[in-house]
Design a protein around this motif. Structure first.
Motif, short mmCIF file in Angstrom:
data_model
loop_
_atom_site.label_atom_id
_atom_site.label_comp_id
_atom_site.label_asym_id
_atom_site.label_seq_id
_atom_site.Cartn_x
_atom_site.Cartn_y
_atom_site.Cartn_z
N GLU A 169 -1.52 5.91 -12.03
CA GLU A 169 -1.97 5.94 -10.66
C GLU A 169 -2.61 7.30 -10.39
OE1 GLU A 169 1.31 5.13 -8.19
OE2 GLU A 169 1.36 2.99 -8.70
N LYS A 170 -3.84 7.28 -9.96
CA LYS A 170 -4.48 8.54 -9.60
C LYS A 170 -4.77 8.52 -8.10
CE LYS A 170 -6.13 9.45 -14.24
NZ LYS A 170 -7.30 9.49 -15.14
N ASP A 171 -6.03 8.54 -7.75
CA ASP A 171 -6.36 8.53 -6.32
C ASP A 171 -6.37 7.13 -5.73
OD1 ASP A 171 -6.53 11.20 -6.41
OD2 ASP A 171 -8.72 11.26 -6.61
N LYS A 172 -6.60 6.14 -6.58
CA LYS A 172 -6.65 4.76 -6.09
C LYS A 172 -5.84 3.87 -7.01
CE LYS A 172 -11.08 4.79 -3.69
NZ LYS A 172 -12.43 4.25 -3.62
N VAL A 173 -5.33 2.80 -6.43
CA VAL A 173 -4.59 1.86 -7.24
C VAL A 173 -4.86 0.45 -6.70
CG1 VAL A 173 -2.48 1.99 -5.83
CG2 VAL A 173 -2.31 1.36 -8.22
N THR A 174 -4.91 -0.51 -7.60
CA THR A 174 -5.05 -1.89 -7.17
C THR A 174 -3.65 -2.48 -7.03
OG1 THR A 174 -7.15 -2.11 -8.31
CG2 THR A 174 -6.03 -4.16 -7.71
N ASP A 175 -3.33 -2.86 -5.81
CA ASP A 175 -1.97 -3.34 -5.55
C ASP A 175 -1.73 -4.66 -6.29
OD1 ASP A 175 0.55 -3.02 -3.87
OD2 ASP A 175 -0.07 -5.08 -3.45
N ARG A 176 -0.60 -4.74 -6.97
CA ARG A 176 -0.35 -5.91 -7.82
C ARG A 176 0.03 -7.15 -7.03
NH1 ARG A 176 5.02 -4.30 -11.27
NH2 ARG A 176 5.09 -6.52 -11.73
N ASP A 177 0.41 -7.00 -5.76
CA ASP A 177 0.78 -8.17 -4.96
C ASP A 177 -0.36 -8.66 -4.09
OD1 ASP A 177 3.61 -8.42 -5.69
OD2 ASP A 177 3.77 -6.44 -4.77
N THR A 178 -1.08 -7.73 -3.45
CA THR A 178 -2.13 -8.13 -2.51
C THR A 178 -3.52 -8.08 -3.12
OG1 THR A 178 -2.45 -5.88 -1.72
CG2 THR A 178 -0.77 -7.20 -0.59
N GLY A 179 -3.66 -7.35 -4.24
CA GLY A 179 -4.97 -7.18 -4.85
C GLY A 179 -5.83 -6.15 -4.14
N LEU A 205 8.41 -1.36 -4.43
CA LEU A 205 8.38 0.10 -4.44
C LEU A 205 7.29 0.55 -5.42
CD1 LEU A 205 12.22 0.88 -4.43
CD2 LEU A 205 10.71 0.24 -2.55
N GLY A 206 6.23 1.16 -4.88
CA GLY A 206 5.10 1.56 -5.71
C GLY A 206 4.52 0.33 -6.39
N GLN A 207 4.08 0.51 -7.62
CA GLN A 207 3.61 -0.64 -8.41
C GLN A 207 4.65 -0.98 -9.48
OE1 GLN A 207 0.83 -2.27 -7.35
NE2 GLN A 207 0.96 -0.75 -5.71
N SER A 208 5.90 -0.60 -9.19
CA SER A 208 6.97 -0.82 -10.17
C SER A 208 7.44 -2.27 -10.12
CB SER A 208 8.14 0.10 -9.85
OG SER A 208 8.80 -0.35 -8.67
N ASP A 209 8.44 -2.58 -10.94
CA ASP A 209 9.02 -3.92 -10.95
C ASP A 209 10.09 -4.09 -9.88
OD1 ASP A 209 7.43 -4.79 -13.03
OD2 ASP A 209 8.85 -4.13 -14.56
N THR A 210 10.40 -3.01 -9.18
CA THR A 210 11.50 -3.07 -8.21
C THR A 210 11.05 -3.65 -6.87
OG1 THR A 210 12.45 -1.11 -9.23
CG2 THR A 210 13.28 -1.71 -7.04
N THR A 211 11.70 -4.72 -6.46
CA THR A 211 11.46 -5.28 -5.13
C THR A 211 12.78 -5.37 -4.39
OG1 THR A 211 11.72 -7.55 -5.88
CG2 THR A 211 9.49 -6.67 -5.92
N THR A 263 4.32 5.87 -4.65
CA THR A 263 3.03 6.17 -4.01
C THR A 263 2.63 5.13 -2.97
OG1 THR A 263 2.02 5.11 -5.91
CG2 THR A 263 2.09 7.51 -5.91
N THR A 264 3.19 3.95 -3.04
CA THR A 264 2.91 2.90 -2.05
C THR A 264 4.19 2.09 -1.82
OG1 THR A 264 2.25 1.37 -3.79
CG2 THR A 264 0.47 2.55 -2.68
N VAL A 299 1.45 1.81 3.46
CA VAL A 299 2.24 0.58 3.48
C VAL A 299 1.25 -0.57 3.35
CG1 VAL A 299 3.83 -0.86 4.79
CG2 VAL A 299 4.04 1.63 4.89
N VAL A 300 1.26 -1.22 2.22
CA VAL A 300 0.27 -2.25 1.90
C VAL A 300 0.80 -3.62 2.36
CG1 VAL A 300 -1.17 -3.19 0.05
CG2 VAL A 300 -0.26 -0.87 -0.14
#
Lengths: 227, 202
Positions: free
Chosen positions: A31-41, A124-130, A102-103, A62-63
């Motif tokens: 993750e740098k300045d931008k990230v593609t959210d894995r749930d919302t795209g 939590l972030g782009q991790s596997d934790t929900t 980060t998100t 908060v995405v």
């Protein structure tokens, strides 16, 4: 000479293939300045408040708030609470996660709206934790309580956030105090009720979707005979 | 031409070897420690729900990076599943299941008298004005919680007092004295599931 050339070419090709495979095996995007959210795209800027995904208050992005607003509207429910939800989730990120992710994403997958209760989960972030989240609004639309469930107690236990006062009835009154600057402090609920209606007041809180265990409840004009 | 074929085969072998190596690197060691006896632990793949391991003793296995869950199975243990994730490092899991609800209910029948007795001793002046109801045990039976319902005129709704007891050195002690609601902030040493349960309506 031809054989030597073949060996050299073969070795170089093999070397490139090996390097390529190793890179494929071990390289993970960071993750740098931008990230593609894995749930919302959504493409989310990680610079706080520079994205439409976040609300007007400072903190990490908060995405999924806009998706949630649309879902609430599609169910003919007012979408007035999304800013409160963003604020509450940022408060959770600050006090419980030390902003190390980060998100935070409100996942559209599996979001259910039943009456005044929204059930979903946050990533939590782009991790596997929900973590499961329950947002309960009062019938008069003047109150909202958000609960993030931390069953395994990894992040300090369930997190409860009240955005607006809980309403009262003629039989009992319920008030609360909550210091936004120290969200880890207990939310104090004050109940004024006669003997017959103390349990009714607690039932009202339960009916909103909460456990009295999450609050410090003070009954006025009352003394516990066991203390 | 012959050397060319040899080199080509060598390259293919190297590529296949790399594939195998990369695949094997995704497997990590999972060390299972089972606390207590009389139960097994089953491990499932979260995606396929396929059982991939079953053991009754401390064990170690290798699992590919991914999402899994384990489930204790046995006549007296709670068989709730617990999720875990295998990533880039070896992990250790300690399994220490609570007793099943049925087994705890059986144990509660034998403890009701003892717990009622310590409440009588602790609150001799007021206890007669309340009726003891619904003792529940939690964990491995070392935590208990119940209700004292105020005896009032039938036309009134009574106050309901909730209490939590804890068995230490084989003796019950009052962990949270009777009160209308018990806050997790006042009793951080009491397990949360016990507090949430006892704060439910009777």
């Amino acid at each position: 000479m031809n054989n030597k050339r073949l060996i050299i070419i073969g070795s170089v090709v093999a070397l490139f293939i090996i390097i390529g495979l190793v890179l494929l095996g071990i390289y993970k995007p960071t993750e740098k300045d931008k990230v593609t959210d894995r749930d919302t795209g959504e493409t989310v800027s990680l610079i706080p408040d520079s994205t439409g995904a976040s609300s007007d208050l400072s903190g990490i992005p908060v995405v999924g708030l806009s998706d949630l607003t649309q879902t609430i509207r599609s169910k003919s429910s007012p979408g007035l609470y999304t800013n409160y939800i963003g604020t509450a989730i940022r408060a959770f990120a600050k006090s419980r996660l030390d902003n190390k992710f980060t998100t935070i994403t409100i996942r559209p997958q599996g979001t259910e709206i039943e009456g005044l209760v929204i059930k979903s989960s946050i990533r939590l972030g782009q991790s596997d934790t929900t973590l499961p989240i329950t947002i309960t609004r009062s019938g008069n639309n003047k109150s909202m309580v958000l609960r993030i469930v931390d069953k395994d107690n990894k992040y300090g236990g369930d997190y409860v956030y009240i955005a607006q006062p809980i309403s009262s009835s003629k039989l009992y009154s319920i008030d609360y105090t909550h210091d936004y600057k120290s969200v880890s402090d207990p939310i104090i609920i004050t109940i004024t009720a006669s003997t017959s209606y103390r349990e009714a007041a607690l039932n009202y809180i339960r009916d909103l979707g909460f456990s009295p265990a999450d609050f410090k409840i003070i009954f006025t004009k009352y003394e516990n005979p066991f203390k | 031409m012959k050397k060319f074929i040899i080199i080509l085969i060598a390259i293919i072998i190297v590529i296949v070897g790399i594939f195998i190596l990369v695949d094997q690197l995704q497997y990590k060691s999972v060390a299972l420690t089972l606390k207590g006896t009389g139960y097994n632990v089953e491990i499932y793949d979260s995606v396929s729900s396929k059982k991939i391991f079953d053991t009754g003793t401390n064990s170690s296995l290798r699992l590919k990076a991914g999402n899994y869950y384990y489930k204790p199975t046995g006549p007296i243990v709670d068989n709730s599943q617990t999720s875990f994730v295998v990533t880039s490092t070896d992990i250790a899991i300690t399994v220490d299941p609570d007793y099943s609800a049925n087994h705890l209910a059986d144990l509660a029948k034998n403890e009701t008298k003892a717990i009622n007795s310590i409440l009588q001793t602790a609150y001799p002046k007021v206890i007669s004005k309340y009726t003891f109801k619904n003792l529940n045990l939690y964990k491995k039976g070392e935590w208990g919680a119940g209700y004292l319902v105020q005896i009032v005129d039938p036309r009134q709704d009574p106050d309901i007092y909730r209490f939590v007891v804890h068995k230490v050195n084989d003796k019950w002690i009052v962990a949270a004295p009777p009160q209308i609601s018990i806050s997790k902030n006042d009793y951080p040493d009491i397990p949360l599931d016990v507090l949430y349960s006892v704060n439910d309506s009777l």
